[in-house]
Design a protein around this motif. Structure first.
Motif, short mmCIF file in Angstrom:
data_model
loop_
_atom_site.label_atom_id
_atom_site.label_comp_id
_atom_site.label_asym_id
_atom_site.label_seq_id
_atom_site.Cartn_x
_atom_site.Cartn_y
_atom_site.Cartn_z
N VAL A 1 13.04 -3.53 7.51
CA VAL A 1 12.61 -2.60 8.52
C VAL A 1 11.38 -2.58 9.01
O VAL A 1 11.02 -2.58 10.36
N ALA A 2 10.30 -3.01 8.00
CA ALA A 2 9.13 -3.24 8.75
C ALA A 2 8.94 -4.40 9.69
O ALA A 2 8.25 -4.66 10.61
N GLY A 3 9.85 -5.40 9.46
CA GLY A 3 9.57 -6.46 10.22
C GLY A 3 10.69 -6.40 11.77
O GLY A 3 10.61 -7.35 12.21
N THR A 4 11.10 -5.50 11.82
CA THR A 4 11.99 -5.21 13.01
C THR A 4 11.25 -5.00 14.37
O THR A 4 10.08 -3.95 14.43
N ALA A 5 11.39 -5.64 15.33
CA ALA A 5 10.50 -5.83 16.45
C ALA A 5 11.18 -4.64 17.51
O ALA A 5 12.51 -4.36 17.59
N ILE A 6 10.31 -3.76 17.77
CA ILE A 6 10.75 -2.93 19.11
C ILE A 6 10.99 -3.58 20.30
O ILE A 6 10.07 -4.36 20.93
N GLN A 7 12.27 -3.19 20.89
CA GLN A 7 12.53 -3.90 22.14
C GLN A 7 12.25 -2.66 23.40
O GLN A 7 12.15 -1.48 23.27
N GLN B 1 13.38 -3.38 -1.98
CA GLN B 1 12.21 -3.99 -1.28
C GLN B 1 12.59 -4.90 -0.07
O GLN B 1 11.90 -4.87 0.83
N GLY B 2 13.85 -5.50 -0.30
CA GLY B 2 14.18 -6.22 0.74
C GLY B 2 14.70 -5.65 1.84
O GLY B 2 14.27 -6.15 3.30
N LEU B 3 15.35 -4.31 1.68
CA LEU B 3 15.54 -3.60 2.89
C LEU B 3 14.41 -3.01 3.56
O LEU B 3 14.39 -2.98 4.99
N LEU C 1 22.17 -2.63 7.50
CA LEU C 1 21.54 -3.35 6.35
C LEU C 1 22.45 -2.71 5.05
O LEU C 1 22.32 -1.57 4.82
N PRO C 2 23.50 -3.50 4.57
CA PRO C 2 24.53 -2.92 3.60
C PRO C 2 23.82 -2.19 2.56
O PRO C 2 22.71 -2.50 1.89
N ALA C 3 24.38 -1.10 1.96
CA ALA C 3 23.70 -0.42 0.76
C ALA C 3 24.04 -1.35 -0.61
O ALA C 3 24.92 -1.70 -0.80
N ARG C 4 22.65 -1.33 -1.21
CA ARG C 4 22.74 -2.05 -2.37
C ARG C 4 21.82 -1.56 -3.39
O ARG C 4 21.10 -0.48 -3.00
N SER C 5 22.07 -1.87 -4.58
CA SER C 5 21.22 -0.97 -5.77
C SER C 5 20.26 -1.82 -6.33
O SER C 5 20.41 -3.17 -6.18
N GLY C 6 19.37 -1.38 -6.84
CA GLY C 6 18.18 -2.16 -7.47
C GLY C 6 16.94 -2.20 -6.75
O GLY C 6 17.03 -2.00 -5.33
N ARG C 7 15.75 -2.33 -7.29
CA ARG C 7 14.45 -2.09 -6.76
C ARG C 7 14.38 -3.55 -6.04
O ARG C 7 13.66 -3.36 -4.79
N LYS C 8 14.83 -4.72 -6.23
CA LYS C 8 14.71 -5.82 -5.54
C LYS C 8 15.26 -5.73 -4.17
O LYS C 8 14.45 -6.05 -3.04
N GLU C 9 16.47 -5.32 -4.14
CA GLU C 9 17.14 -5.28 -2.99
C GLU C 9 16.80 -4.18 -1.92
O GLU C 9 16.62 -4.19 -0.77
N ARG D 1 0.68 -1.19 0.25
CA ARG D 1 -0.07 0.04 -0.01
C ARG D 1 0.90 1.23 -0.03
O ARG D 1 0.73 2.19 -0.61
N LEU D 2 1.89 1.15 0.87
CA LEU D 2 2.94 2.39 0.74
C LEU D 2 3.64 2.62 -0.62
O LEU D 2 3.63 3.81 -1.13
N GLN D 3 3.75 1.65 -1.29
CA GLN D 3 4.63 1.86 -2.51
C GLN D 3 3.62 2.06 -3.64
O GLN D 3 3.99 3.04 -4.36
N LEU D 4 2.45 1.75 -3.45
CA LEU D 4 1.35 2.27 -4.41
C LEU D 4 0.99 3.92 -4.17
O LEU D 4 1.06 4.77 -5.10
N LEU D 5 1.01 4.33 -2.86
CA LEU D 5 0.92 5.64 -2.52
C LEU D 5 1.99 6.57 -2.94
O LEU D 5 1.88 7.41 -3.68
#
Length: 325
Positions: free
Chosen positions: A175-181, A169-171, A159-167, A19-23
């Motif tokens: 980030v979205a899957g990181t649990a707050i401690q 999206q993986g980043l 999270l190492p710097a990489r180029s490309g849309r696939k990378e 949804r964020l990507q679409l917005l």
């Protein structure tokens, strides 16, 4: 035996990111995407054409041969670099797990990361991130090797710097899957991760609520600004600025776990709270300004994407008029 820290459901994270990507694509694509090196259009390094000097121009870019020929001050334009390395410093400490508006503060952090990634990922540009969670900063930085970053108190993840849309999206999924401690994070240590090891000049974006003491993060931010263009994105919730009149309000400090009961019916208390909050935000803005960072404030009760569009458009307009702020 302690139970594992819960993580966001993968399906929900994927749906939010889609949804964020679409917005972002609908509102930013074609409107702000240009030949600039990143979110904030910098001066670049390749020589371009000359133009007449305007108040506010950098005198170090004076074109003296043209000035001598025309007897009118001229400055040399430069072309923005086409390949850029952008780094995100994302604060996901316990104080970001809060929100009374349309979004949680941590959701605004992820949304801002998605927008910046979209603005900088094209043209072979590389983007990386460092993520800080709560629990203090005693644990060493960990290098991400795919999947959600590891959980644990005081985790700083690179999270190492990489180029490309696939990378990219993986980043964002990481980030979205990181649990707050639980516990207090160290924003200064998080920013310092962008200073080590030294990197070539690029763009550094720090996303946080900046509620940590300014002396903790102001110096690392000034050091970062020496080499990079820095954007500070401050995430704010309206309840951090003023209290509503709702009687006795139980509040919990998400970093320390302390419980307090506040009598919000007292108008003097609400006034003192608003004044203290305004002073705190003014101190944060002054520290960011003193560090030379561009400052964008996003609120959980407003359209964060519209605020970002206006900010970037204003920055580019200021550049075309020869000013930097």
């Amino acid at each position: 035996m302690t139970s594992p820290t819960p993580r966001p459901a993968p399906d929900r994270s994927e749906a939010v990111l889609s949804r964020l990507q679409l917005l972002v694509t609908r509102k930013l694509d074609g409107l702000l995407q240009g030949d600039y090196a990143g979110l904030l259009p910098g001066p670049g390094s390749e020589a371009g054409e000359s133009r007449e000097y305007r108040p506010g121009d950098d005198v170090r870019r004076m074109d003296w041969p043209v000035t001598a020929r025309t007897t009118t001050p001229h400055v040399r334009r430069t072309v923005a670099d086409r390949e850029l390395e952008t780094w995100l410093a994302l604060d996901l400490s316990a104080s970001l797990d809060f929100g009374t508006g349309q979004w949680l503060k941590r959701e605004v952090v992820v949304a801002a990361a998605a927008a910046i990634t979209h603005l900088t990922v094209r043209g072979g540009n590389r983007i990386g991130a460092v993520i800080g969670t709560g629990g203090g900063a005693s644990a060493p930085a960990r290098r991400w090797r795919g999947g959600p970053p590891p959980a644990g108190p005081g985790v700083l993840t690179r999270l190492p710097a990489r180029s490309g849309r696939k990378e990219a999206q993986g980043l964002l999924r990481a980030v979205a899957g990181t649990a707050i401690q639980p516990g207090r994070g160290d924003l200064g240590a998080l920013v310092e991760m962008l200073n080590r090891p030294p990197r070539r000049r690029g763009v550094a974006v720090v996303v946080s609520d900046f509620l940590a003491p300014t002396e903790q993060w102001a110096r690392p931010l000034r050091k970062l600004r020496v080499r990079h263009d820095v954007l500070a994105i401050e995430v704010v919730d309206p309840r951090e600025l003023e209290l509503p009149d709702v009687g006795v309000l139980p509040v919990v400090d998400p970093e320390s776990g302390e419980l307090h009961e506040v009598q919000t019916a007292d108008p003097r208390l609400r006034q003192r709270y608003a004044e203290a909050a305004a002073a705190q935000r003014a101190a944060i803005a002054a520290a960011l300004r003193g560090a030379g960072a561009a400052h964008l404030r996003l609120r959980t009760d407003r359209d964060w994407l519209l605020d970002m569009v206006r900010f970037v458009a204003a920055q580019r307009h200021a550049r075309t008029r020869g000013t930097t702020r």
